[in-house]
Design a protein around this motif. Structure first.
Motif, short mmCIF file in Angstrom:
data_model
loop_
_atom_site.label_atom_id
_atom_site.label_comp_id
_atom_site.label_asym_id
_atom_site.label_seq_id
_atom_site.Cartn_x
_atom_site.Cartn_y
_atom_site.Cartn_z
N CYS A 7 0.96 -1.23 -0.04
CA CYS A 7 0.22 0.01 0.10
C CYS A 7 1.02 1.39 -0.09
CB CYS A 7 -1.00 -0.14 1.15
SG CYS A 7 -2.58 0.78 0.89
N ALA A 8 2.12 1.34 0.61
CA ALA A 8 2.87 2.48 0.67
C ALA A 8 3.28 2.85 -0.86
CB ALA A 8 4.19 2.10 1.69
N ASP A 9 3.18 1.75 -1.63
CA ASP A 9 3.76 2.18 -3.12
C ASP A 9 2.77 3.30 -3.75
OD1 ASP A 9 5.78 0.35 -3.03
OD2 ASP A 9 4.44 -1.22 -3.90
N PHE A 10 1.62 3.69 -2.85
CA PHE A 10 0.82 4.52 -3.44
C PHE A 10 0.86 5.73 -2.69
CE2 PHE A 10 -0.76 0.59 -4.65
CZ PHE A 10 -1.29 0.65 -6.08
N ASN A 11 2.06 6.20 -2.16
CA ASN A 11 2.42 7.29 -1.61
C ASN A 11 1.59 7.69 -0.22
OD1 ASN A 11 4.43 8.16 -3.07
ND2 ASN A 11 2.93 8.75 -4.58
N ASN A 12 1.33 6.69 0.62
CA ASN A 12 0.41 6.82 1.79
C ASN A 12 1.35 6.14 3.05
OD1 ASN A 12 -0.48 4.07 2.11
ND2 ASN A 12 -1.72 4.52 0.26
N ASP A 13 1.14 6.18 4.22
CA ASP A 13 1.75 5.50 5.25
C ASP A 13 1.14 4.50 5.58
OD1 ASP A 13 -0.54 6.76 6.50
OD2 ASP A 13 0.52 7.68 7.84
N CYS A 14 0.25 3.74 5.01
CA CYS A 14 -0.47 2.16 5.08
C CYS A 14 0.70 1.17 5.24
CB CYS A 14 -1.83 2.06 4.36
SG CYS A 14 -2.41 0.37 4.78
N PRO A 15 0.58 0.37 6.19
CA PRO A 15 1.81 -0.56 6.01
C PRO A 15 1.23 -2.05 5.45
CG PRO A 15 0.58 -0.52 8.27
CD PRO A 15 0.06 0.51 7.50
N ALA A 16 -0.07 -1.89 4.88
CA ALA A 16 -0.43 -3.16 4.28
C ALA A 16 0.48 -3.53 3.11
CB ALA A 16 -1.83 -2.98 3.94
N GLN A 17 0.44 -5.18 3.12
CA GLN A 17 1.23 -5.36 1.96
C GLN A 17 0.54 -6.82 1.40
OE1 GLN A 17 5.36 -5.54 2.61
NE2 GLN A 17 5.24 -6.67 4.52
N PHE A 18 0.75 -7.12 0.31
CA PHE A 18 -0.14 -8.50 -0.06
C PHE A 18 0.96 -9.45 -0.95
CE2 PHE A 18 -3.16 -5.30 1.01
CZ PHE A 18 -3.83 -5.69 1.78
N SER A 19 0.79 -10.48 -0.82
CA SER A 19 1.62 -11.41 -1.71
C SER A 19 0.58 -12.78 -2.04
CB SER A 19 3.01 -11.53 -1.43
OG SER A 19 3.73 -12.68 -2.23
N THR A 20 0.57 -12.92 -3.33
CA THR A 20 -0.22 -14.27 -3.51
C THR A 20 0.50 -14.85 -4.94
OG1 THR A 20 -1.81 -13.10 -5.16
CG2 THR A 20 -2.42 -13.02 -2.70
N PRO A 21 0.09 -16.24 -5.14
CA PRO A 21 0.49 -16.75 -6.30
C PRO A 21 -0.37 -16.28 -7.33
CG PRO A 21 -0.73 -18.16 -4.97
CD PRO A 21 -0.59 -17.07 -4.19
N ASP A 22 -1.36 -15.81 -7.42
CA ASP A 22 -2.01 -15.46 -8.65
C ASP A 22 -2.58 -13.96 -8.72
OD1 ASP A 22 -4.26 -16.71 -10.63
OD2 ASP A 22 -5.53 -15.29 -9.22
N GLU A 23 -2.38 -13.06 -9.68
CA GLU A 23 -2.59 -11.84 -9.85
C GLU A 23 -4.09 -11.51 -9.31
OE1 GLU A 23 -1.34 -8.41 -12.91
OE2 GLU A 23 -2.45 -9.97 -13.70
N ASP A 24 -5.00 -12.23 -9.99
CA ASP A 24 -6.46 -12.17 -9.67
C ASP A 24 -6.90 -12.35 -8.17
OD1 ASP A 24 -7.17 -11.76 -12.33
OD2 ASP A 24 -7.60 -13.75 -12.60
#
Length: 58
Positions: A7-24
């Motif tokens: 989430c921080a990749d969008f210029n905010n201070d949200c600590p959320a991050q996600f990783s999955t084996p599938d883009e959908d």
């Protein structure tokens, strides 16, 4: 292959991050996160396209 986003990749201070084996699946997690945590942000087709540009593959 794993698909990831922070989430921080969008210029905010949200600590959320996600990783999955599938883009959908990743997009589903991000959509839910956006709707719950970043109200009143709407999950639009345009936002999906922006999110896709920030996904990393490893």
């Amino acid at each position: 292959m794993a698909y990831s986003i922070r989430c921080a990749d969008f210029n905010n201070d949200c600590p959320a991050q996600f990783s999955t084996p599938d883009e959908d699946e990743l997009l589903q997690h991000v959509e839910l996160h956006t709707k719950v945590v970043h109200q009143p942000m709407e999950w639009t087709p345009e936002l999906v396209e922006v999110v896709k540009t920030h996904i990393t593959k490893s």
